[in-house]
Write a protein that holds these residues in place. Sequence first.
Motif, PDB file in Angstrom:
ATOM      1  N   TYR A 174      16.790   5.819  10.332  1.00 44.67           N
ATOM      2  CA  TYR A 174      15.561   5.164   9.886  1.00 44.67           C
ATOM      3  C   TYR A 174      15.521   3.717  10.372  1.00 44.67           C
ATOM      4  N   LEU A 175      16.611   2.979  10.140  1.00 52.38           N
ATOM      5  CA  LEU A 175      16.629   1.549  10.476  1.00 52.38           C
ATOM      6  C   LEU A 175      16.545   1.329  11.980  1.00 52.38           C
ATOM      7  N   PHE A 176      17.455   1.961  12.725  1.00 45.54           N
ATOM      8  CA  PHE A 176      17.481   1.750  14.174  1.00 45.54           C
ATOM      9  C   PHE A 176      16.231   2.328  14.835  1.00 45.54           C
ATOM     10  N   GLY A 177      15.808   3.503  14.345  1.00 41.28           N
ATOM     11  CA  GLY A 177      14.640   4.141  14.930  1.00 41.28           C
ATOM     12  C   GLY A 177      13.395   3.295  14.748  1.00 41.28           C
ATOM     13  N   ARG A 178      13.253   2.731  13.546  1.00 39.12           N
ATOM     14  CA  ARG A 178      12.078   1.899  13.288  1.00 39.12           C
ATOM     15  C   ARG A 178      12.107   0.640  14.128  1.00 39.12           C
ATOM     16  N   LEU A 179      13.299   0.061  14.218  1.00 36.86           N
ATOM     17  CA  LEU A 179      13.458  -1.159  15.019  1.00 36.86           C
ATOM     18  C   LEU A 179      13.072  -0.885  16.475  1.00 36.86           C
ATOM     19  N   ALA A 180      13.614   0.230  17.002  1.00 35.88           N
ATOM     20  CA  ALA A 180      13.325   0.572  18.406  1.00 35.88           C
ATOM     21  C   ALA A 180      11.842   0.812  18.600  1.00 35.88           C
ATOM     22  N   GLU A 181      11.220   1.502  17.614  1.00 37.15           N
ATOM     23  CA  GLU A 181       9.810   1.842  17.763  1.00 37.15           C
ATOM     24  C   GLU A 181       8.937   0.591  17.718  1.00 37.15           C
ATOM     25  N   GLN A 182       9.247  -0.310  16.778  1.00 41.08           N
ATOM     26  CA  GLN A 182       8.453  -1.543  16.679  1.00 41.08           C
ATOM     27  C   GLN A 182       8.574  -2.360  17.948  1.00 41.08           C
ATOM     28  N   ARG A 183       9.808  -2.472  18.436  1.00 39.26           N
ATOM     29  CA  ARG A 183      10.036  -3.271  19.641  1.00 39.26           C
ATOM     30  C   ARG A 183       9.284  -2.660  20.823  1.00 39.26           C
ATOM     31  N   HIS A 184       9.358  -1.330  20.888  1.00 40.18           N
ATOM     32  CA  HIS A 184       8.703  -0.640  22.001  1.00 40.18           C
ATOM     33  C   HIS A 184       7.193  -0.837  21.945  1.00 40.18           C
ATOM     34  N   TYR A 185       6.604  -0.679  20.761  1.00 42.52           N
ATOM     35  CA  TYR A 185       5.158  -0.851  20.634  1.00 42.52           C
ATOM     36  C   TYR A 185       4.735  -2.258  21.006  1.00 42.52           C
ATOM     37  N   ARG A 186       5.554  -3.243  20.627  1.00 40.10           N
ATOM     38  CA  ARG A 186       5.217  -4.625  20.954  1.00 40.10           C
ATOM     39  C   ARG A 186       5.179  -4.812  22.470  1.00 40.10           C
ATOM     40  N   SER A 187       6.202  -4.271  23.148  1.00 39.28           N
ATOM     41  CA  SER A 187       6.238  -4.426  24.611  1.00 39.28           C
ATOM     42  C   SER A 187       5.113  -3.632  25.266  1.00 39.28           C
ATOM     43  N   ILE A 188       4.763  -2.477  24.704  1.00 42.04           N
ATOM     44  CA  ILE A 188       3.655  -1.678  25.255  1.00 42.04           C
ATOM     45  C   ILE A 188       2.358  -2.449  25.156  1.00 42.04           C
ATOM     46  N   HIS A 189       2.107  -3.064  23.995  1.00 37.85           N
ATOM     47  CA  HIS A 189       0.859  -3.808  23.812  1.00 37.85           C
ATOM     48  C   HIS A 189       0.767  -4.981  24.775  1.00 37.85           C
ATOM     49  N   GLU A 190       1.875  -5.697  24.922  1.00 35.23           N
ATOM     50  CA  GLU A 190       1.887  -6.842  25.835  1.00 35.23           C
ATOM     51  C   GLU A 190       1.562  -6.412  27.260  1.00 35.23           C
ATOM     52  N   ARG A 191       2.278  -5.364  27.711  1.00 36.20           N
ATOM     53  CA  ARG A 191       2.103  -4.961  29.108  1.00 36.20           C
ATOM     54  C   ARG A 191       0.760  -4.296  29.341  1.00 36.20           C
ATOM     55  N   GLU A 192       0.234  -3.613  28.321  1.00 40.17           N
ATOM     56  CA  GLU A 192      -1.100  -3.026  28.481  1.00 40.17           C
ATOM     57  C   GLU A 192      -2.140  -4.110  28.699  1.00 40.17           C
ATOM     58  N   ASP A 193      -1.975  -5.222  27.987  1.00 42.33           N
ATOM     59  CA  ASP A 193      -2.901  -6.339  28.194  1.00 42.33           C
ATOM     60  C   ASP A 193      -2.771  -6.896  29.601  1.00 42.33           C
ATOM     61  N   ALA A 194      -1.523  -7.019  30.069  1.00 40.38           N
ATOM     62  CA  ALA A 194      -1.284  -7.611  31.384  1.00 40.38           C
ATOM     63  C   ALA A 194      -1.780  -6.711  32.516  1.00 40.38           C
ATOM     64  N   LEU A 195      -1.733  -5.392  32.306  1.00 30.60           N
ATOM     65  CA  LEU A 195      -2.052  -4.463  33.393  1.00 30.60           C
ATOM     66  C   LEU A 195      -3.459  -3.887  33.299  1.00 30.60           C
ATOM     67  N   ARG A 196      -4.271  -4.469  32.439  1.00 31.20           N
ATOM     68  CA  ARG A 196      -5.582  -3.877  32.202  1.00 31.20           C
ATOM     69  C   ARG A 196      -6.457  -3.809  33.457  1.00 31.20           C
ATOM     70  N   ARG A 197      -6.182  -4.688  34.425  1.00 28.03           N
ATOM     71  CA  ARG A 197      -7.052  -4.676  35.612  1.00 28.03           C
ATOM     72  C   ARG A 197      -6.686  -3.583  36.613  1.00 28.03           C
ATOM     73  N   ILE A 198      -5.554  -2.931  36.425  1.00 25.17           N
ATOM     74  CA  ILE A 198      -5.249  -1.741  37.229  1.00 25.17           C
ATOM     75  C   ILE A 198      -5.869  -0.563  36.490  1.00 25.17           C
ATOM     76  N   THR A 199      -7.008  -0.088  36.974  1.00 26.07           N
ATOM     77  CA  THR A 199      -7.682   0.967  36.223  1.00 26.07           C
ATOM     78  C   THR A 199      -7.080   2.329  36.528  1.00 26.07           C
ATOM     79  N   VAL A 200      -6.976   3.122  35.492  1.00 29.96           N
ATOM     80  CA  VAL A 200      -6.415   4.459  35.611  1.00 29.96           C
ATOM     81  C   VAL A 200      -7.528   5.449  35.295  1.00 29.96           C
TER      82      VAL A 200
END
Lengths: 151, 106
Positions: free
Chosen positions: A14-40
């Motif tokens: 629970y602890l490690f999994g949640r930590l990993a998930e939160q960290r991952h979501y944070r990095s996903i959100h950041e990079r999604e903002d940065a890469l928004r101009r590459i349209t898919v």
Amino acid sequence: MGFLIFLALLVIGYLFGRLAEQRHYRSIHEREDALRRITVIPLRVPPPELLKHDSQLVSGSVVVSVDYFKTVAAGLRNLFGGRVGAYESLIDRARREATLRMQEKAQSLGAQTVYNVKYETSRIGDNAGQGLGSVEVLAYGTALTAPSVKA
Amino acid sequence: MLVSNMEVVPGKRITQHLGMVQGSTVRAKHAGRDIMASFKNFFGGELKGYTELLSESRDEAIARLQEQASALGANAVVNVRFSTSSIAAGASEIFVYGTAVIVEDR
């Protein structure tokens, strides 16, 4: 004794999994903002104005693992039926990460768009029959680069 | 060799279809990695070793696809699709296939 080990694993998961998930979501959100101009775009054929562009296959893949808590939570959910939220967030993360990696690949080629995007999901690992284990997501498509950018 | 998963190649005309070409590879990580991965199943997170393994095998499969295509005299492979299946514990097969074609500038 066996029950104690089970509990310890549950808490660790629970602890490690949640930590990993939160960290991952944070990095996903950041990079999604940065890469928004590459349209898919999942269109099979690009519009005529892009017909002078160079095309190249790009792909991104990721393997993510469940944690013990998710395995147990999903196992319980299986008894009652309904939405398995534990796995939903896992697969969501994997898809978005794969897409991001594909976009990064496209960006490094100087492309602006990725057409005909396809996804492919598969189960990896040896705990078949007892939950999900790890899941691999591959995203691939054709990156279109404007000829002037490349020259 | 141009590899694309679209049916058309922008700016080029397909003059000849040469049939389907394919490439596949089966790979496994050594037991140590598998044990580490099963530990990771308790904690969660990305399995970097497996991600690496699969993208290496995919590159290999594409290389074989291109080899087959150039043996046919093609200069492009279009409509490429990937498929992955885990055929045994710790081993997975990567399969890639597409249509070998000859394209020329419009």
